[in-house]
Design a protein around this motif. Structure first.
Motif: not given
Length: 375
Positions: A177, A196, A198, A202, A228, A231-232, A235, A270, A300, A372
């Protein structure tokens, strides 16, 4: 000792992280051996594929020389010294070395970021002069990654540090990250594995929410983190909104504005790095004013420099912060983890262990994590 083995090294600040990587690597090794033995039970043991696999597995030697095979010394004037002990079992000639270092300030050893960087350079030079076949560098959080562009008469330290590492003759860099992927791609001319978190973060968030995402909305801390967050959100399967900040100067934010409806929602910010916490604290206050029900943060790299931890503690005690989920890329001592109930640490060390194993075994690294988007 025959060459071609995998060797794991750690500088002082990276020793604890490296021990977790080594532990997982050893478990991985035993599991792979078990699977291979089961696969070859009814097959030709002399088959080329299985013979090659057995040879590679036999060359995985997971051990940290931080306490046994390495001699480390700090001279009276502050200079560092590394040496491999003069015994055949410690020879690294022809081996593949993986060197782990956490470069951020170490609260336990009282080492600065520059202490950690220079100690790493000394260790890398020693390994190259000891005959390793290749040296692979693992730095979970890259220092100076935010000084990646010049707007005036400023240093571009992202590029300068890349040159320093490259002249240390490293073959690859493994990190997670990064603040700006494009900046790292442009700065480093060596092979890179940009991971990454994630995959780890997550599930930790879902556990904290007891799997209930019906009221969850994700929020970026600035426009730069929008990809970012999207994307989270994709998911997890929830909506996302963006916040905008007005910065006076580095580490000092004047105001934050959240563009989206978060009233009565469980809000999760995030971010990649929490440094002094200025931006995220302003964001929490803004979310609280806009009627957020519960506020979470996932990041992160939880640096918590200055009095950031005390400020988060105040927000937690006032009921404005539910939980901060961060990884172990930054050293946090036992006292910190026990004192601050709002902080939950999750380990990405297993992810690094899997990447090391796949790389050494000549298997696709992409198999250990889901790539990602380029955020």
């Amino acid at each position: 000792m025959a060459g071609g083995k995998l060797r794991l090294f750690a500088c002082r600040s990276g020793k604890e992280f490296a021990s977790k990587v080594a532990e997982h690597l050893n478990r991985k090794l035993e599991e792979e051996k078990r699977i291979l033995n089961e696969s070859t039970h009814n097959c030709n043991h002399d088959c080329y594929f299985y013979s090659e696999e057995r040879e590679r597995l036999g060359n995985v030697v997971v051990e940290s020389y931080g306490s046994e095979g390495l001699v480390f010394r700090e001279f009276a004037n502050g200079e560092y010294y590394y040496k491999i002990k003069d015994e055949d079992k410690y020879s690294v000639r022809g081996d593949k070395a993986y060197v782990i270092q956490l470069t951020e300030k170490d609260p336990v050893l009282s080492l600065s970021i520059h202490d950690n960087i220079f100690e790493l350079i000394v260790l890398l030079d020693m390994l190259n002069r000891s005959g390793v076949e290749e040296t692979n560098l693992i730095i979970p959080i890259l220092p100076y990654s935010r000084q990646d562009a010049q707007s005036g008469r400023e240093p571009v330290m992202t590029r300068r540090l890349a040159k320093i590492f490259e002249t240390s003759l490293i073959n690859s860099l493994i990190t997670i990250d990064v603040h700006s992927k494009s900046a790292i791609d442009n700065a480093y001319d060596i092979k890179k594995e940009l991971l990454y978190a994630s995959k780890i973060i997550i599930p930790a968030l879902m556990e904290e929410l007891n799997g209930d995402i019906s009221n969850l909305v994700l929020v970026s801390t600035d426009a730069g983190g929008a990809k970012k967050v999207k994307y989270y959100a994709k998911e997890i399967g929830v909506d996302s909104v963006i916040s905008f900040k007005e910065r006076i100067k580095a580490n000092l934010v004047d105001s934050v504005s959240i563009k989206g409806d978060i009233e009565g929602k469980d809000v999760c910010f995030v971010d990649d790095i929490i440094d002094t916490g200025g931006t995220i604290i302003k964001s929490i206050e803004e979310a609280h004013l806009k009627g957020a029900r519960n506020i979470y943060i996932i990041c992160t790299h939880p640096l918590f420099n200055g009095d950031a931890a005390e400020k988060f503690e105040d927000l937690y005690l006032r009921g404005m912060l539910k939980k901060v989920i961060g990884t172990d890329t930054v050293n946090k001592n036992k006292e910190f983890l026990e004192k601050y109930k709002w902080f939950k640490q999750v380990a990405v060390s297993e992810l690094f262990a899997d990447v090391i194993f796949c790389s050494f075994m000549k298997r696709p690294v992409s198999s250990v994590y889901k790539p990602a988007e380029k955020f």
